[in-house]
Write an enzyme that holds these catalytic residues in place. Structure first.
Site, mmCIF file in Angstrom:
data_model
loop_
_atom_site.group_PDB
_atom_site.id
_atom_site.type_symbol
_atom_site.label_atom_id
_atom_site.label_comp_id
_atom_site.label_asym_id
_atom_site.label_seq_id
_atom_site.Cartn_x
_atom_site.Cartn_y
_atom_site.Cartn_z
ATOM 1 N N VAL A 61 0.805 -1.223 0.000
ATOM 2 C CA VAL A 61 0.000 0.000 0.000
ATOM 3 C C VAL A 61 0.838 1.275 0.000
ATOM 4 O O VAL A 61 0.309 2.361 -0.239
ATOM 5 C CB VAL A 61 -0.970 0.042 1.208
ATOM 6 C CG1 VAL A 61 -2.027 -1.031 1.087
ATOM 7 C CG2 VAL A 61 -0.214 -0.056 2.530
ATOM 8 N N TYR A 62 2.120 1.182 0.272
ATOM 9 C CA TYR A 62 2.943 2.385 0.305
ATOM 10 C C TYR A 62 2.954 3.041 -1.079
ATOM 11 O O TYR A 62 3.360 2.423 -2.071
ATOM 12 C CB TYR A 62 4.375 2.080 0.730
ATOM 13 C CG TYR A 62 4.566 1.619 2.157
ATOM 14 C CD1 TYR A 62 3.537 1.727 3.097
ATOM 15 C CD2 TYR A 62 5.773 1.083 2.576
ATOM 16 C CE1 TYR A 62 3.709 1.300 4.402
ATOM 17 C CE2 TYR A 62 5.964 0.665 3.888
ATOM 18 C CZ TYR A 62 4.927 0.766 4.791
ATOM 19 O OH TYR A 62 5.111 0.345 6.089
ATOM 20 N N SER A 63 2.518 4.292 -1.118
ATOM 21 C CA SER A 63 2.434 5.036 -2.379
ATOM 22 C C SER A 63 1.691 4.239 -3.455
ATOM 23 O O SER A 63 2.051 4.253 -4.629
ATOM 24 C CB SER A 63 3.824 5.440 -2.877
ATOM 25 O OG SER A 63 4.350 6.472 -2.074
ATOM 26 N N GLU A 64 0.656 3.509 -2.977
ATOM 27 C CA GLU A 64 -0.229 2.763 -3.888
ATOM 28 C C GLU A 64 0.551 1.781 -4.761
ATOM 29 O O GLU A 64 0.261 1.589 -5.939
ATOM 30 C CB GLU A 64 -1.039 3.742 -4.739
ATOM 31 C CG GLU A 64 -1.888 4.687 -3.886
ATOM 32 C CD GLU A 64 -2.604 5.755 -4.688
ATOM 33 O OE1 GLU A 64 -2.374 5.832 -5.917
ATOM 34 O OE2 GLU A 64 -3.393 6.506 -4.099
ATOM 35 N N LYS A 90 4.313 -6.346 2.859
ATOM 36 C CA LYS A 90 3.112 -6.583 3.662
ATOM 37 C C LYS A 90 1.870 -6.643 2.794
ATOM 38 O O LYS A 90 1.842 -6.096 1.687
ATOM 39 C CB LYS A 90 2.940 -5.481 4.708
ATOM 40 C CG LYS A 90 4.184 -5.142 5.493
ATOM 41 C CD LYS A 90 3.929 -4.020 6.488
ATOM 42 C CE LYS A 90 5.217 -3.418 6.984
ATOM 43 N NZ LYS A 90 5.901 -2.587 5.961
#
Length: 348
Positions: A61-64, A90
């Site tokens: 999910v980091y920066s999509e 993750k």
């Protein structure tokens, strides 16, 4: 740089882990945290590896998803042999518009790992972590899916992040009973200004031999030295526009005052003292450090060279101590009574 075993495995990871949440800057939330693009990311990853860091952490999910893309490309650009880096990511958060593009279902985990492997440009993930708790999905369903990934070689080890102690213990019990791969690590928030982990989670980690990866070791920049009772932080600093994680600010300021005195005595930054305190904690396996600039990363890496004295550790422990809370104070009292009984018996 020292190396420590990850949980109850034979895998050794560096005491610092390079976090990549600052990579990408894509999306409203993530742009507030960092906007490190490929060329700068290559330099940060290269410097980390030169310093002996062999552990890199990211998330889908980091920066999509952009963080995983940049991380994988950096390793490729630098020509890093796959077996020389422990790569962690993750799964859990929302990765698309569909109703099933989130959570810890078998469906989302299987789709998530394929997408992460593709973005990272690797054939396996060393540590695959669940990024939160999914109340809609049975824990056994999650564990069976993760066990399949381990059996198929797509994932080497599995870990958990941001779960309560009872949830982790339940998962460990299910894994043991069903003969499934078990969680080997917890990624959690832990700082001088936030020691809540010590109430329930650290005793669990010690008892069940799980490793601890610390996220946000500077409390979102609050313990960087840029903030204090008379300092609001520089314009554009993360805490000025993204106040997370939540902290008892007055208690944090007491910690900062104590750290500043120790930092001045060592001739180093306040941030180094905050990291050094964590590196002295027996439960900590690896501290995740993220950076936007090389000088930030260099300062974080230098924390591994600091040796705090017993008096300095006692000062920091005292100023940051958790207030008494039930059942902790009751268990402590019972322990004291029992120790006294044993002492009396030994003298008879």
């Amino acid at each position: 740089m020292r190396y420590r075993q990850l949980g109850n495995t034979g895998l050794f990871v560096s005491e610092l882990c390079l976090g990549t949440m600052t990579f990408g800057g894509q999306g409203e939330l993530w742009s507030q945290i960092g906007d490190v693009q490929q060329s700068d990311a290559d330099r940060l990853v290269g410097r980390a590896l030169e310093a002996g860091i062999n552990f890199i952490d990211t998330a889908d999910v980091y920066s999509e998803g952009r963080s995983e893309v940049i991380t994988g490309q950096a390793l490729k650009n630098l020509g890093v042999p796959r077996d020389e880096v422990v790569l962690a990511t993750k799964v859990f958060g929302e990765t698309g518009p569909g109703v099933n593009a989130r959570g810890l279902t078998r469906y989302h985990i299987m789709e998530g790992v394929k997408a992460s492997l593709k973005r990272l440009q690797v054939d396996h993930i060393d540590l695959y972590q669940v990024h939160g708790f999914d109340p809609a999905t049975p824990i056994e369903e999650t564990l069976r899916a993760l066990d399949n990934l381990v059996s198929h070689g797509h994932v080497r080890y599995i870990g958990v992040s941001n779960w309560a102690a009872w949830q982790i213990m339940k998962a460990l019990g299910i894994a043991e009973r069903r003969g499934l791969a078990r969680f080997e690590s917890l990624q959690a928030y832990y700082t001088l200004a936030g020691r809540d982990l010590e109430r329930e989670l650290i005793p669990l980690l010690d008892s069940e031999k799980l490793g601890l990866m610390v996220w946000s070791p500077l409390a979102g920049g609050l313990l960087s030295g840029k903030y204090g009772r008379d300092k609001d932080g520089e314009a554009g600093s993360r805490r000025t526009h993204f106040d997370f994680p939540p902290v008892n600010v007055e208690r944090a300021y007491d910690c900062i005052d104590a750290m500043r005195t120790i930092a001045d005595a060592h001739g180093v930054s306040v941030a180094r003292i905050a990291l050094a305190w964590l590196l002295h904690r027996p439960a900590v396996t690896s501290v995740i450090v993220g950076a936007k600039r090389l000088e930030q990363l260099d300062d974080n890496i230098a924390a591994t060279e600091i040796r705090l004295s017993d008096d300095e550790l006692e000062t920091l422990d005292r100023v940051s101590a958790l207030p008494p809370e039930y059942p902790g104070w009751m268990l402590e009292r019972q322990g004291e009574v029992r120790r006294q009984q044993l002492d009396d018996s030994a003298r008879e």
